[in-house]
Every structure is written in C-alpha cells, then in structure tokens.
Design an enzyme around this catalytic site. Structure first.
Site, PDB file in Angstrom:
ATOM      1  N   GLY A  73     -34.703  25.210 -58.364  1.00 42.32           N
ATOM      2  CA  GLY A  73     -35.305  23.974 -58.830  1.00 42.32           C
ATOM      3  C   GLY A  73     -36.721  24.153 -59.314  1.00 42.32           C
ATOM      4  O   GLY A  73     -37.400  23.169 -59.605  1.00 42.32           O
ATOM      5  N   THR A  75     -39.544  24.797 -61.954  1.00 37.74           N
ATOM      6  CA  THR A  75     -39.664  24.637 -63.397  1.00 37.74           C
ATOM      7  C   THR A  75     -40.844  25.464 -63.905  1.00 37.74           C
ATOM      8  O   THR A  75     -41.631  26.006 -63.137  1.00 37.74           O
ATOM      9  CB  THR A  75     -39.861  23.161 -63.764  1.00 37.74           C
ATOM     10  OG1 THR A  75     -41.022  22.647 -63.083  1.00 37.74           O
ATOM     11  CG2 THR A  75     -38.654  22.336 -63.343  1.00 37.74           C
ATOM     12  N   SER A  99     -33.535  21.071 -63.538  1.00 36.67           N
ATOM     13  CA  SER A  99     -34.916  20.599 -63.557  1.00 36.67           C
ATOM     14  C   SER A  99     -35.162  19.583 -62.456  1.00 36.67           C
ATOM     15  O   SER A  99     -36.306  19.340 -62.067  1.00 36.67           O
ATOM     16  CB  SER A  99     -35.247  19.976 -64.918  1.00 36.67           C
ATOM     17  OG  SER A  99     -34.371  18.905 -65.212  1.00 36.67           O
ATOM     18  N   HIS A 133     -46.392  12.645 -61.535  1.00 37.03           N
ATOM     19  CA  HIS A 133     -46.147  13.515 -60.390  1.00 37.03           C
ATOM     20  C   HIS A 133     -47.424  13.696 -59.574  1.00 37.03           C
ATOM     21  O   HIS A 133     -48.513  13.315 -60.006  1.00 37.03           O
ATOM     22  CB  HIS A 133     -45.621  14.882 -60.837  1.00 37.03           C
ATOM     23  CG  HIS A 133     -44.149  14.904 -61.074  1.00 37.03           C
ATOM     24  ND1 HIS A 133     -43.592  14.581 -62.285  1.00 37.03           N
ATOM     25  CD2 HIS A 133     -43.110  15.196 -60.248  1.00 37.03           C
ATOM     26  CE1 HIS A 133     -42.277  14.680 -62.206  1.00 37.03           C
ATOM     27  NE2 HIS A 133     -41.960  15.055 -60.986  1.00 37.03           N
ATOM     28  N   HIS A 134     -47.261  14.332 -58.430  1.00 35.70           N
ATOM     29  CA  HIS A 134     -48.395  14.630 -57.553  1.00 35.70           C
ATOM     30  C   HIS A 134     -49.320  15.658 -58.197  1.00 35.70           C
ATOM     31  O   HIS A 134     -48.923  16.421 -59.091  1.00 35.70           O
ATOM     32  CB  HIS A 134     -47.898  15.139 -56.201  1.00 35.70           C
ATOM     33  CG  HIS A 134     -46.930  16.287 -56.322  1.00 35.70           C
ATOM     34  ND1 HIS A 134     -47.337  17.594 -56.452  1.00 35.70           N
ATOM     35  CD2 HIS A 134     -45.568  16.312 -56.351  1.00 35.70           C
ATOM     36  CE1 HIS A 134     -46.280  18.383 -56.551  1.00 35.70           C
ATOM     37  NE2 HIS A 134     -45.189  17.640 -56.486  1.00 35.70           N
ATOM     38  N   LYS A 137     -48.495  19.564 -58.672  1.00 34.16           N
ATOM     39  CA  LYS A 137     -47.492  20.084 -59.609  1.00 34.16           C
ATOM     40  C   LYS A 137     -48.184  20.896 -60.690  1.00 34.16           C
ATOM     41  O   LYS A 137     -49.127  20.413 -61.340  1.00 34.16           O
ATOM     42  CB  LYS A 137     -46.689  18.941 -60.227  1.00 34.16           C
ATOM     43  CG  LYS A 137     -45.542  19.427 -61.109  1.00 34.16           C
ATOM     44  CD  LYS A 137     -44.587  18.308 -61.458  1.00 34.16           C
ATOM     45  CE  LYS A 137     -43.473  18.798 -62.373  1.00 34.16           C
ATOM     46  NZ  LYS A 137     -42.682  19.895 -61.749  1.00 34.16           N
TER      47      LYS A 137
END
Length: 237
Positions: A73, A75, A99, A133-134, A137
């Site tokens: 998972g 990316t 993804s 996103h956080h 990332k």
C-alpha cells in the site's frame, strides 16, 4: 497465517492489531533497512508493505526473492512497478498493489468510474479532484487521487492527463492539502454555472486501510500472479 510487516510505523501497528485480532501471527517486523533482517528459516504466508517510497521497491523484491507474496500500500514508488511485477512472475509468487486498501475507497473507485462515464459528454461541467491527508504523508498528490484521475481520463477521451494544482482544459486538476491528523479525504467535483455534483470519501481512521490490507493478505495466500483489489473485492461482494 504468518505475516511479515514491511514498515512498522502507524499503519504497520494498525495492521498488526487487526491481524492479531483476526487470529494471525506477526513473524517479522521491518522498520529499517530490510537487508538488516533475515528471512531465512521463517515461515511467511504473506508480507504487507506500508513503508516509505524509497524503501518500498527493495522491500517488495526482497520478499519476492524469498518466494513470499506481497501486499503493498506504499505510494510514490511506481516508477519501479514494472520491474517489481517482472520479478514477481520470475519468482513465481504473488503481488497486490493498491493505492488504497480501504474497502470503502474501492467502492468509491467504482462510483467514480460510473460517474465519469455518465459525465463525459456533458461539456459544461469541469471536473477536479481534491485530496486532504496528514502532514506526515510524503507524496503529493496521493496515490488514491492519482487513481481517481486515471479513471476519469480513461472514461473521457477529451482528457489527456492530470496535473497538480494547475491544469490545462484537457487535463484533470488535482489539489493536495496537508492538515495535521487527517487520515484521508478525497472529493471528485463536477462544476458548472448551474450546479455542482460531488462524490466524497472521508476516512475516519486508519483502521479501514489496515483491515483492507489484512483481508488482501488473507486472499493472496497460496496464489500466484499479479492482482488488484478488484480481484479481492470480487470474492467479497
């Protein structure tokens, strides 16, 4: 089943909790350079990689060389995807890359494809994607946002590609935001002067991603070949 975790950050720990609760055993936890760990003598039914972009390819191919199927998972490493799948076939093992492993997101993918097909002839609507996103990332846009864009492009012959933040008329604009402690939100919008059509998926926690990855690992055990989450979902729905 016996699982190796390739990457032991927040996602790795969430996966471990769910896997153990489902009766599985974690036999290896890789948190640094995978070459510092010894696969020899370990019985591993599947490896789950949620590491970082610069480590993913080495993690995946090391597992393949030990005949271990991999669920990935991570990316941001897909320039090496074709080389990884070639090695997987050579070593006669199995691989699933997604993804996003959330079951809800994969339903969202199916909705996105259907909506893109319906909208492709409606030229008054301009499409865009926003992802949040956080702040930890590392890649932007997210792999999920790229997958959404690629689905739209595949359904619309007038779209030639996607671009981050700024896009030409024949491209899909993707906007990436980073906010503390946001697991992931993706919105696809079609806007005209008259109205706006939106579909959105909002993750409330990492648990959905972790559960999907464990389900994928359960599914891939003893299989050979290259698969996607659609293969996994076809066995569930």
């Amino acid at each position: 089943m016996k699982i190796a975790l390739l990457g032991y950050g927040k996602m790795g720990k969430a996966i471990e909790e769910i896997a153990v609760n489902r009766g599985h055993e974690i036999v290896l936890r890789v948190s640094e350079d995978i070459e510092a760990y010894n696969f020899d003598g370990l019985e591993i039914d599947a490896a789950i990689d949620f590491s970082i972009p610069k480590a993913a390819y080495k993690n995946i191919t090391t597992a393949f060389k030990h005949k271990v199927p991999v669920v990935c998972g991570t990316t941001g490493w897909l320039d090496d995807y074709d080389k990884a799948t070639e090695l997987c076939k050579k070593e006669d093992t199995a691989f699933i890359y997604a993804s996003n492993f959330s079951l809800g997101v994969n339903v969202f993918f199916e909705l996105n494809k259907k909506l893109a097909h319906m909208m492709k002839g409606l030229d008054d609507y301009a499409v865009e994607i926003e992802e949040i996103h956080h702040t930890e990332k590392l890649d932007a846009p997210s792999g999920t946002a790229i997958s959404l864009a690629q689905q739209i492009i595949a359904e619309n012959p007038n779209k030639k590609g996607w671009q981050l933040d700024h896009a030409d008329k024949d491209e899909v604009p993707v906007y990436a935001k980073r906010i503390t402690d946001v697991p992931g939100t993706h919105t696809v919008s079609y806007k005209s002067k008259i109205d706006t059509i939106e579909i959105m998926h909002m993750a409330n926690s990492r648990q959905g991603f972790a559960l999907g990855a464990v389900i994928a690992a359960e599914w891939i055990k003893d299989k050979k070949g290259i698969f996607t989450m659609r293969d996994v979902l076809s066995s569930l729905f």
